[in-house]
Design a protein around this motif. Structure first.
Motif, PDB file in Angstrom:
ATOM      1  N   ARG B  37       0.807  -1.219   0.000  1.00  0.00           N
ATOM      2  CA  ARG B  37       0.000   0.000   0.000  1.00  0.00           C
ATOM      3  C   ARG B  37       0.844   1.276   0.000  1.00  0.00           C
ATOM      4  O   ARG B  37       0.383   2.343  -0.410  1.00  0.00           O
ATOM      5  CB  ARG B  37      -0.972  -0.004   1.172  1.00  0.00           C
ATOM      6  CG  ARG B  37      -0.336   0.146   2.537  1.00  0.00           C
ATOM      7  CD  ARG B  37      -1.357  -0.066   3.640  1.00  0.00           C
ATOM      8  NE  ARG B  37      -0.803   0.138   4.961  1.00  0.00           N
ATOM      9  CZ  ARG B  37      -0.750   1.298   5.603  1.00  0.00           C
ATOM     10  NH1 ARG B  37      -1.239   2.376   5.032  1.00  0.00           N
ATOM     11  NH2 ARG B  37      -0.206   1.402   6.793  1.00  0.00           N
ATOM     12  N   GLY B  38       2.100   1.177   0.426  1.00  0.00           N
ATOM     13  CA  GLY B  38       2.961   2.355   0.473  1.00  0.00           C
ATOM     14  C   GLY B  38       3.473   2.730  -0.913  1.00  0.00           C
ATOM     15  O   GLY B  38       3.276   2.005  -1.882  1.00  0.00           O
ATOM     16  N   ARG B  39       4.145   3.877  -0.970  1.00  0.00           N
ATOM     17  CA  ARG B  39       4.693   4.312  -2.258  1.00  0.00           C
ATOM     18  C   ARG B  39       5.831   3.413  -2.701  1.00  0.00           C
ATOM     19  O   ARG B  39       6.194   3.370  -3.862  1.00  0.00           O
ATOM     20  CB  ARG B  39       5.184   5.753  -2.174  1.00  0.00           C
ATOM     21  CG  ARG B  39       4.088   6.733  -1.812  1.00  0.00           C
ATOM     22  CD  ARG B  39       4.585   8.149  -1.781  1.00  0.00           C
ATOM     23  NE  ARG B  39       4.715   8.723  -3.102  1.00  0.00           N
ATOM     24  CZ  ARG B  39       3.706   9.199  -3.824  1.00  0.00           C
ATOM     25  NH1 ARG B  39       2.476   9.151  -3.350  1.00  0.00           N
ATOM     26  NH2 ARG B  39       3.914   9.719  -5.002  1.00  0.00           N
ATOM     27  N   PHE B  40       6.447   2.747  -1.718  1.00  0.00           N
ATOM     28  CA  PHE B  40       7.468   1.726  -1.994  1.00  0.00           C
ATOM     29  C   PHE B  40       7.414   0.768  -0.814  1.00  0.00           C
ATOM     30  O   PHE B  40       6.867   1.121   0.240  1.00  0.00           O
ATOM     31  CB  PHE B  40       8.859   2.360  -2.143  1.00  0.00           C
ATOM     32  CG  PHE B  40       9.252   3.244  -0.987  1.00  0.00           C
ATOM     33  CD1 PHE B  40       9.883   2.720   0.122  1.00  0.00           C
ATOM     34  CD2 PHE B  40       8.969   4.625  -1.006  1.00  0.00           C
ATOM     35  CE1 PHE B  40      10.237   3.536   1.188  1.00  0.00           C
ATOM     36  CE2 PHE B  40       9.321   5.444   0.063  1.00  0.00           C
ATOM     37  CZ  PHE B  40       9.957   4.894   1.168  1.00  0.00           C
ATOM     38  N   ALA B  43       7.733   1.936   2.992  1.00  0.00           N
ATOM     39  CA  ALA B  43       7.305   3.323   3.235  1.00  0.00           C
ATOM     40  C   ALA B  43       6.525   3.457   4.546  1.00  0.00           C
ATOM     41  O   ALA B  43       6.539   4.505   5.184  1.00  0.00           O
ATOM     42  CB  ALA B  43       6.447   3.823   2.072  1.00  0.00           C
ATOM     43  N   LYS B  44       5.843   2.384   4.947  1.00  0.00           N
ATOM     44  CA  LYS B  44       5.022   2.431   6.162  1.00  0.00           C
ATOM     45  C   LYS B  44       5.716   1.757   7.335  1.00  0.00           C
ATOM     46  O   LYS B  44       5.120   1.598   8.395  1.00  0.00           O
ATOM     47  CB  LYS B  44       3.685   1.719   5.908  1.00  0.00           C
ATOM     48  CG  LYS B  44       2.912   2.219   4.698  1.00  0.00           C
ATOM     49  CD  LYS B  44       2.396   3.626   4.906  1.00  0.00           C
ATOM     50  CE  LYS B  44       1.581   4.077   3.699  1.00  0.00           C
ATOM     51  NZ  LYS B  44       1.120   5.464   3.876  1.00  0.00           N
ATOM     52  N   ASN B  45       6.941   1.311   7.103  1.00  0.00           N
ATOM     53  CA  ASN B  45       7.558   0.467   8.127  1.00  0.00           C
ATOM     54  C   ASN B  45       8.556   1.260   8.955  1.00  0.00           C
ATOM     55  O   ASN B  45       9.292   2.096   8.452  1.00  0.00           O
ATOM     56  CB  ASN B  45       8.216  -0.746   7.468  1.00  0.00           C
ATOM     57  CG  ASN B  45       7.176  -1.627   6.799  1.00  0.00           C
ATOM     58  OD1 ASN B  45       5.980  -1.396   6.966  1.00  0.00           O
ATOM     59  ND2 ASN B  45       7.613  -2.599   6.053  1.00  0.00           N
ATOM     60  N   PHE B  46       8.554   0.944  10.245  1.00  0.00           N
ATOM     61  CA  PHE B  46       9.268   1.765  11.203  1.00  0.00           C
ATOM     62  C   PHE B  46       9.581   0.849  12.367  1.00  0.00           C
ATOM     63  O   PHE B  46       8.688   0.201  12.900  1.00  0.00           O
ATOM     64  CB  PHE B  46       8.308   2.888  11.631  1.00  0.00           C
ATOM     65  CG  PHE B  46       8.997   4.052  12.252  1.00  0.00           C
ATOM     66  CD1 PHE B  46       9.630   4.989  11.465  1.00  0.00           C
ATOM     67  CD2 PHE B  46       8.998   4.223  13.620  1.00  0.00           C
ATOM     68  CE1 PHE B  46      10.267   6.083  12.048  1.00  0.00           C
ATOM     69  CE2 PHE B  46       9.632   5.312  14.205  1.00  0.00           C
ATOM     70  CZ  PHE B  46      10.259   6.240  13.408  1.00  0.00           C
ATOM     71  N   ALA B 110      13.219   2.132   5.746  1.00  0.00           N
ATOM     72  CA  ALA B 110      12.916   2.731   4.438  1.00  0.00           C
ATOM     73  C   ALA B 110      14.067   2.511   3.459  1.00  0.00           C
ATOM     74  O   ALA B 110      13.952   2.803   2.276  1.00  0.00           O
ATOM     75  CB  ALA B 110      12.601   4.214   4.580  1.00  0.00           C
TER      76      ALA B 110
END
Lengths: 111, 438
Positions: B37-40, B43-46, B110
């Motif tokens: 779902r992220g741009r890559f 992108a949503k991972n942290f 990222a």
């Protein structure tokens, strides 16, 4: 979960927390804001009006939830870090939280 | 409708679990699509954490030659017990950690996750980004045969779907595999800042001899106001990752702002000198599912398997998660490959996924530490009581007051019993032991 438990923290310790403006932190975050779709919504304003402690104003790590002069809860979904805490942390399950549309929302640069 | 978009397998989510599953299936020749779902991917991972080479070895044996995006090997690791004015350090630094590859590396997600997803692409996986999976396609018997997405004409068909959607497991709940949403008592909310600092400065401050050394530290006690949770400090190549995670329910019932707890931690007299002059490059937050073995979702159903954070695969005690996710993703991928060979995608067949996880460290460890989060939840005073006591006791031990040592020992005992009765201490220790022994 109704709020069965309340504070366990020593007030003197709580007083040592430095007041912090979350906006100073959020300037470091990259977002692709979806102007057409708000992925977070309050289900029923009346439930918030009767909520005694309003924990969402505090626990949200992006300060998405604020209140206006009348005490109504406002949702600044644009700042959302998509952690999902409000979905499960609201004691009345009054937050409707969905995933943003594909490509929108937070895009971490480092992660 | 025009041509149906059909694959051998669909993976939902481009994190460690999903990408590992996709790589495993692509290498066995399955036409695999990974939807992110992220741009890559990433992108949503942290995270505040490390990546484990044993898991990379298992998924991608030649990973070292593929230029992995890692920060520093972990060569100095352990616990700091932080009281309001002191720290007691239990860390290990060893020449044994200094091998290539090391056991574990710090990383920035990222950077790492897109690199990992690129390896999947190179092996033939179709990675589609900016696309959110919204639900499932089912056959006349209600079995899952694909997914719906938020793209126009975005339906995708495959006989097997691996869900690696992360901690907010809305799809897993939609299938009824997770019986309820995550309970805030058993989920940690973690906030972190990534601070930029020149490489040489990172090394000088943490006593590292070069880029082939790095630290990974968990900080207990004052980092989280003594509440159940941990602070953490990791060195990156040219920066420091510092953060803290607390059980979400503690933030709720105490009306606490997580970023104020982090600001306080950063400002601690022991911590502050490490961060002086470092520039905040990013802030972020993520949930960690510390739900434990007994509250895990069902891991499979007809045409579906669930892996990683979506399935609560986190060992909070050892701060492991990425490796559980990668190994579970790999095993799910292998099971999908077998399912294709047998042309059998039923729950009855996919049960094999769970059976093989039970033979691996993934479910063994989760089972052993099944009581760990309950322990933290039921002894909220633990961190404050014992961390502060340990620091006070150490202070007495390491200083001379012209006092007989026998009297000093008595005073140390009094320091403890002032905080907690003997019986209370005994109960706490039994609970801790049970949390660790299962």
């Amino acid at each position: 979960m109704r709020e069965k438990k309340r504070t366990t923290l020593n007030p003197a310790l709580a007083a040592t927390l430095p007041p912090t403006n979350v906006d100073d932190l959020l300037v470091s975050v990259k977002y692709y804001v979806d102007e057409e779709y708000a992925h977070i919504r309050i289900k029923d304003d009346k439930v918030c009006a009767d909520c005694p402690h309003r924990p969402c104003l505090d626990f949200c790590p992006a300060g998405v939830f604020t209140q206006d002069r009348t005490g109504k809860i406002l949702v600044g979904y644009q700042a959302c870090l998509e952690c999902g805490s409000c979905r499960i942390g609201c004691p009345y399950q009054n937050v409707d939280w969905n995933l943003p549309r594909g490509g929108y929302g937070v895009a971490y640069k480092f992660g | 409708m025009a041509n149906k978009l059909t694959f051998d397998a669909i993976v939902v989510g481009g994190g460690p679990a999903g990408t590992s599953a996709a790589i495993t299936m692509a290498r066995a020749g399955l036409q695999t699509i990974l939807i992110e779902r992220g741009r890559f991917a990433g992108a949503k991972n942290f995270f505040g954490g490390v990546l484990y080479t044993h898991a990379l070895d298992a998924v991608l044996p030649d990973w070292q030659s593929r230029g992995p995006a890692l920060e520093r090997p972990v060569t100095d690791t352990g616990y700091w017990l932080l009281s309001p004015d002191s720290v007691l350090r239990f860390t290990q630094k060893s020449e044994r950690f200094k091998k290539v590859p090391a056991e574990s590396y710090t990383a920035l997600r990222a950077n790492f996750d897109p690199w990992f997803a690129q390896q999947a692409v190179d092996l033939g996986v179709l990675v589609i980004t900016k696309t959110t999976v919204t639900g499932f396609l089912r056959d006349e018997k209600g079995r899952v045969i694909g997914v719906t997405t938020d793209r126009p004409d975005g339906d995708v068909y495959a006989p097997v779907v691996i869900i690696a959607e992360g901690v907010n497991n809305l799809l897993t709940q939609q299938l009824g595999l997770a019986k309820s949403d995550l309970p805030p008592r058993f989920v940690a909310l973690s906030v972190k800042e990534y601070l930029g600092l020149p490489e040489k400065e990172v090394e000088a401050r943490f006593g590292l001899s070069g880029p082939d050394e790095g630290v990974a530290i968990d900080v207990f006690g004052d980092a989280t106001l003594g509440l159940p949770g941990t602070g953490f400090i990791y060195t990156d190549r040219a920066g420091i990752s510092i953060g803290c995670g607390l059980l979400l329910e503690q933030l709720v019932i105490n009306n606490l702002k997580p970023y104020e707890i982090l600001a306080r931690f950063k400002n601690h007299p022991i911590i502050k000198p490490y961060l002086e002059g470092a520039e905040r490059l990013e802030y972020g937050a993520h949930l960690i599912p510390e739900t434990g073995y007994d509250r895990m979702p069902t891991l499979y159903t007809d045409g579906v398997m669930v892996a990683g954070d979506a399935a609560g695969m986190v060992d909070a005690l050892h701060r492991e998660g990425t490796n559980l996710a990668m190994i579970a993703g790999k095993i799910a991928g292998e099971t999908a490959v077998e399912a294709h060979k047998q042309r059998n995608f039923s729950a009855e067949f996919l049960k094999e996924y769970r059976r093989r996880l039970q033979d691996s460290f993934v479910l063994k460890d989760l089972k052993q530490y099944r009581r760990m989060t309950d322990f933290l939840d039921s002894t909220p005073h633990f961190m404050e009581t014992y961390v502060n006591f340990a620091n006070e006791a150490a202070y007495r031990y390491f200083t001379a007051h012209g006092m007989a040592k026998r009297d000093m020992e008595k005073e140390i005992i009094r320091l403890l019993t002032r905080r907690r009765s003997f019986l209370g201490v005994a109960v706490d220790m039994i609970k801790l032991l049970r949390g660790m022994r299962g």
